[in-house]
Design an enzyme around this catalytic site. Structure first.
Site, PDB file in Angstrom:
ATOM      1  N   GLU A  80      10.426   6.918   2.725  1.00  0.00           N
ATOM      2  CA  GLU A  80      10.540   5.578   3.325  1.00  0.00           C
ATOM      3  C   GLU A  80       9.482   4.648   2.724  1.00  0.00           C
ATOM      4  OE1 GLU A  80      12.850   4.168   5.347  1.00  0.00           O
ATOM      5  OE2 GLU A  80      11.638   2.485   4.681  1.00  0.00           O
ATOM      6  N   PHE A  81       9.917   3.439   2.370  1.00  0.00           N
ATOM      7  CA  PHE A  81       8.991   2.498   1.713  1.00  0.00           C
ATOM      8  C   PHE A  81       8.700   1.264   2.567  1.00  0.00           C
ATOM      9  CE2 PHE A  81      11.187   4.865  -1.640  1.00  0.00           C
ATOM     10  CZ  PHE A  81      10.098   5.398  -2.324  1.00  0.00           C
TER      11      PHE A  81
ATOM     12  N   GLU B 239       4.635  -1.861   7.388  1.00  0.00           N
ATOM     13  CA  GLU B 239       4.424  -2.315   8.762  1.00  0.00           C
ATOM     14  C   GLU B 239       4.182  -3.819   8.752  1.00  0.00           C
ATOM     15  OE1 GLU B 239       1.503   0.001  10.921  1.00  0.00           O
ATOM     16  OE2 GLU B 239       2.436   1.849  10.236  1.00  0.00           O
TER      17      GLU B 239
ATOM     18  N   LYS C  77       7.373   8.869  -3.595  1.00  0.00           N
ATOM     19  CA  LYS C  77       6.659   8.201  -2.494  1.00  0.00           C
ATOM     20  C   LYS C  77       5.145   8.200  -2.740  1.00  0.00           C
ATOM     21  CE  LYS C  77       5.612   6.386   1.379  1.00  0.00           C
ATOM     22  NZ  LYS C  77       5.843   5.007   1.708  1.00  0.00           N
TER      23      LYS C  77
ATOM     24  N   ASN D  77       2.714   4.808  -3.488  1.00  0.00           N
ATOM     25  CA  ASN D  77       1.537   4.442  -2.697  1.00  0.00           C
ATOM     26  C   ASN D  77       0.247   4.517  -3.525  1.00  0.00           C
ATOM     27  OD1 ASN D  77       2.930   3.754  -0.473  1.00  0.00           O
ATOM     28  ND2 ASN D  77       2.322   5.483   0.793  1.00  0.00           N
TER      29      ASN D  77
ATOM     30  N   TYR E 148      -5.442  -8.961  -4.262  1.00  0.00           N
ATOM     31  CA  TYR E 148      -6.449  -9.729  -3.513  1.00  0.00           C
ATOM     32  C   TYR E 148      -7.654  -8.833  -3.270  1.00  0.00           C
ATOM     33  CZ  TYR E 148      -3.827 -13.897  -2.306  1.00  0.00           C
ATOM     34  OH  TYR E 148      -3.171 -15.086  -2.366  1.00  0.00           O
TER      35      TYR E 148
ATOM     36  N   CYS F  41      -0.777   5.020   5.829  1.00  0.00           N
ATOM     37  CA  CYS F  41      -0.218   5.644   4.628  1.00  0.00           C
ATOM     38  C   CYS F  41      -1.174   5.754   3.444  1.00  0.00           C
ATOM     39  CB  CYS F  41       1.041   4.889   4.208  1.00  0.00           C
ATOM     40  SG  CYS F  41       2.323   5.005   5.451  1.00  0.00           S
TER      41      CYS F  41
ATOM     42  N   LYS G  25      -4.248   8.377   3.555  1.00  0.00           N
ATOM     43  CA  LYS G  25      -3.885   9.801   3.606  1.00  0.00           C
ATOM     44  C   LYS G  25      -3.027  10.219   2.411  1.00  0.00           C
ATOM     45  CE  LYS G  25       0.322   9.883   6.468  1.00  0.00           C
ATOM     46  NZ  LYS G  25       1.250  10.150   5.390  1.00  0.00           N
TER      47      LYS G  25
ATOM     48  N   LYS H 173      -3.687  -4.652   8.956  1.00  0.00           N
ATOM     49  CA  LYS H 173      -3.091  -5.805   8.282  1.00  0.00           C
ATOM     50  C   LYS H 173      -2.339  -6.629   9.321  1.00  0.00           C
ATOM     51  CE  LYS H 173       1.248  -3.767   6.704  1.00  0.00           C
ATOM     52  NZ  LYS H 173       2.129  -3.633   5.581  1.00  0.00           N
TER      53      LYS H 173
HETATM   54  N1  LIG Z   1       3.973   3.878   9.208  1.00  0.00           N
HETATM   55  C1  LIG Z   1       4.371   3.498   8.008  1.00  0.00           C
HETATM   56  O1  LIG Z   1       4.196   2.350   7.593  1.00  0.00           O
HETATM   57  C2  LIG Z   1       5.080   4.477   7.106  1.00  0.00           C
HETATM   58  C3  LIG Z   1       5.777   3.994   5.994  1.00  0.00           C
HETATM   59  C4  LIG Z   1       6.432   4.911   5.169  1.00  0.00           C
HETATM   60  C5  LIG Z   1       6.340   6.271   5.436  1.00  0.00           C
HETATM   61  N2  LIG Z   1       5.625   6.715   6.497  1.00  0.00           N
HETATM   62  C6  LIG Z   1       5.600   8.144   6.771  1.00  0.00           C
HETATM   63  O2  LIG Z   1       6.529   8.418   7.819  1.00  0.00           O
HETATM   64  C7  LIG Z   1       6.039   9.483   8.658  1.00  0.00           C
HETATM   65  C8  LIG Z   1       5.951   8.992  10.082  1.00  0.00           C
HETATM   66  O3  LIG Z   1       4.982   7.964  10.139  1.00  0.00           O
HETATM   67  P1  LIG Z   1       4.808   7.032  11.437  1.00  0.00           P
HETATM   68  O4  LIG Z   1       3.820   5.988  11.062  1.00  0.00           O
HETATM   69  O5  LIG Z   1       6.138   6.639  11.949  1.00  0.00           O
HETATM   70  O6  LIG Z   1       4.144   8.091  12.439  1.00  0.00           O
HETATM   71  P2  LIG Z   1       3.837   7.915  14.004  1.00  0.00           P
HETATM   72  O7  LIG Z   1       2.606   8.684  14.251  1.00  0.00           O
HETATM   73  O8  LIG Z   1       3.907   6.478  14.374  1.00  0.00           O
HETATM   74  O9  LIG Z   1       5.081   8.632  14.718  1.00  0.00           O
HETATM   75  C9  LIG Z   1       5.337  10.001  14.635  1.00  0.00           C
HETATM   76  C10 LIG Z   1       6.066  10.423  15.907  1.00  0.00           C
HETATM   77  O10 LIG Z   1       6.523  11.769  15.761  1.00  0.00           O
HETATM   78  C11 LIG Z   1       6.441  12.372  17.041  1.00  0.00           C
HETATM   79  N3  LIG Z   1       6.495  13.846  16.898  1.00  0.00           N
HETATM   80  C12 LIG Z   1       5.561  14.699  16.478  1.00  0.00           C
HETATM   81  N4  LIG Z   1       6.018  15.968  16.515  1.00  0.00           N
HETATM   82  C13 LIG Z   1       7.286  15.907  16.959  1.00  0.00           C
HETATM   83  C14 LIG Z   1       8.292  16.879  17.221  1.00  0.00           C
HETATM   84  N5  LIG Z   1       8.075  18.176  17.013  1.00  0.00           N
HETATM   85  N6  LIG Z   1       9.487  16.467  17.688  1.00  0.00           N
HETATM   86  C15 LIG Z   1       9.715  15.160  17.922  1.00  0.00           C
HETATM   87  N7  LIG Z   1       8.814  14.187  17.686  1.00  0.00           N
HETATM   88  C16 LIG Z   1       7.608  14.556  17.220  1.00  0.00           C
HETATM   89  C17 LIG Z   1       5.134  11.853  17.606  1.00  0.00           C
HETATM   90  O11 LIG Z   1       5.065  12.012  18.999  1.00  0.00           O
HETATM   91  C18 LIG Z   1       5.205  10.389  17.157  1.00  0.00           C
HETATM   92  O12 LIG Z   1       5.819   9.572  18.131  1.00  0.00           O
HETATM   93  C19 LIG Z   1       4.703   9.904   8.034  1.00  0.00           C
HETATM   94  O13 LIG Z   1       4.920  10.966   7.155  1.00  0.00           O
HETATM   95  C20 LIG Z   1       4.263   8.665   7.266  1.00  0.00           C
HETATM   96  O14 LIG Z   1       3.414   8.973   6.191  1.00  0.00           O
HETATM   97  C21 LIG Z   1       5.009   5.849   7.353  1.00  0.00           C
END
Ligand SMILES: NC(=O)c1ccc[n+]([C@@H]2O[C@H](COP(=O)([O-])OP(=O)(O)OC[C@H]3O[C@@H](n4cnc5c(N)ncnc54)[C@H](O)[C@@H]3O)[C@@H](O)[C@H]2O)c1
Length: 440
Positions: free
Chosen positions: A154-155, A158, A210, A214, A257, A266, A269, A327
């Site tokens: 996913e790209f 937020e 991915k 990043n 910037y 993201c 980590k 941000k």
């Molecule tokens: N946040 C971003 O901008 C973004 C963008 C691209 C990719 N990602 C990637 O996407 C993934 C998710 O990121 P996020 O920011 O949405 O995380 P987040 O922490 O906001 O959400 C993760 C959710 O998963 C739930 N969870 C954990 N274990 C579970 C299980 N066994 N069953 C059901 N639910 C469970 C948690 O309770 C939580 O609500 C990560 O790998 C991240 O690197 C994030």
């Protein structure tokens, strides 16, 4: 299509809502029962522009559901997305425990053929682990059910996540079967009506894409921060240099910037995990390691400027801060530069008055919890009274054109530290401000 999204965080909720918006029937699953309870009451646990409206509309239309019951949620699904967190382990690697726990649950409960799609950011080879974990559970049940595992990184950004998801630059699918590519294309086609942005590749390349994306963006940020730091030493102006290099189409203006460093869920980590992945495969990723080092140092640059101006001991000084989120457009404070700046100042005896339009709850309940000497206020001008300087740490739009007369009238000294480099700089020196920014 019937879709299940497991993990209802930033990625899961946005993906689920957007798939539902296109007419699919979507069930979002989470193990956090309070979160699911709130979602079922119409309370959205995160701030993301447009998300609340989209969720409420699709819930009302009965094509978006929330549950903690994974087995029930996948019983009717054709495609299941894994969108749980992959936080950083102590050694810097990506923690796969949540992804593999979901894979196990899928294996335990799957009742018909399924495409399992990994949307979480995961190290190369994770799809194989997910496959093996599901297969192990099926074997234990004596089941010969077929399933596929796909990588679909996913790209989204937020703050602009709905727009990014609805109008993606590209959708990357890593799979090893034409039938699966076809199915995924059917799901995503409504998101690119004008021209195809569907990129297919093998699973490992998709997983790697991915991290590479990043790491590239983080590299641009750290590169520009390093240039800005050199600019300060040699008497050049990083902002002018930014414009000078950004005009070259090969370089471009985005992500150059100078500022107080990158943060968020993201980049920090993923950069770290990539160096770890390389190391595990016998390669020392020197450039990517340096990107992280530069960023860690950069998060303290604003605090260092403050110390240079006010001294090592900040007892008796109050600083007004605009911005906590890593941000604008989000309440997310994961790895936000504001955390580092505030902790450094408080450690040195300073008092903080801070305003952020969305992230105060996150700060109070998690990231700055228990830290004394922080006062949270509800209007941006309320940070000014008794403060010796104003510090800008998140470039929310409402800070772009403030009332400088009011700032001047209320601040004890007319001093501004701009951690977002010229975000609010309109000839501030000529307006009588002592103005400090990164790269000059
Ligand atoms: N946040 C971003 O901008 C973004 C963008 C691209 C990719 N990602 C990637 O996407 C993934 C998710 O990121 P996020 O920011 O949405 O995380 P987040 O922490 O906001 O959400 C993760 C959710 O998963 C739930 N969870 C954990 N274990 C579970 C299980 N066994 N069953 C059901 N639910 C469970 C948690 O309770 C939580 O609500 C990560 O790998 C991240 O690197 C994030």
């Amino acid at each position: 299509m019937n879709i299940t999204v497991i993990g209802s965080g930033y990625v899961g909720l946005v993906s689920g809502a957007c798939f539902a918006e296109m007419g699919n029937t979507v069930t979002c699953v989470d193990i956090d029962s309070i979160k699911i309870e709130k979602l079922n009451q119409g309370l959205i646990p995160i701030f993301e522009p447009g998300l609340e409206h989209m969720i409420l509309k699709n819930v009302k239309n009965k094509n978006l559901f929330f549950t903690t019951n994974l087995g029930e949620a996948i019983s009717d699904a054709e495609i299941v997305f894994i969108a749980v967190g992959t936080p950083m382990c102590d050694d810097g690697s990506a923690d796969l425990q949540y992804v593999l726990a979901v894979a196990k649950s899928i294996g335990e409960t799957i009742v018909k053929e399924l495409v399992v799609v990994d949307k979480s950011t995961v190290p190369v080879g994770t799809a194989d682990q997910v496959k093996a974990t599901i297969q192990k559970e099926l074997d234990a049940r004596g089941s010969d059910l077929q399933f596929d595992v796909v990588s679909n990184p996913e790209f989204l950004k937020e703050g602009a996540a709905i727009n990014d998801f609805m109008k993606p630059d590209r959708v990357v699918i890593g799979a090893d079967s034409e039938i699966v590519f076809k199915k995924m294309k059917e799901l995503y086609s409504p998101f690119f009506r004008s021209h195809d942005r569907f990129i297919t590749m093998d699973i490992r390349s998709a997983e790697m894409t991915k991290y590479a994306a990043n790491a590239m963006l983080a590299t641009k940020i750290s590169f520009m921060n390093e240039i800005a730091n050199i600019c300060e030493k040699v008497g050049a102006d990083a902002n002018q240099v930014r414009i000078g290099i950004g005009s070259d189409q090969r370089i471009g203006y985005s992500f150059i910037y100078p500022g107080a460093g990158y943060g968020g869920a993201c980049f920090p980590k993923d950069v770290k995990a990539l160096t770890k992945i390389a190391k595990e495969h016998g390669y020392r990723a020197q450039l990517i390691t340096a990107v992280e080092k530069v960023n860690n140092a950069q998060k303290l640059v604003i605090a260092q400027k403050i110390i240079a101006r006010f001294g090592e001991d900040l007892t008796g000084f109050t600083f007004g801060i605009w911005g906590l989120a890593f941000k604008p457009g989000t309440d997310d404070m994961r790895e936000a530069p504001s955390i580092h700046t505030i902790k450094e100042l408080v450690k040195r005896g300073a008092k903080i008055k801070v305003y952020d339009p969305k992230a105060v709850v996150q700060a109070k309940e998690h990231y700055l919890k228990g830290i004394e000497n922080i006062t949270y206020v509800t209007s941006k001008y309320d940070v000014l009274k008794d403060s010796v300087a104003l510090i800008l740490l998140t470039e929310w739009k409402e800070f772009r054109s403030p009332n400088f007369e009011e700032i001047k009238a209320q601040l004890k000294n007319s001093i501004i530290f701009d951690g977002r480099n010229q975000y609010i700089a309109y000839d501030l020196e000529n307006k009588g401000f002592e103005y400090y920014r990164i790269g000059k």
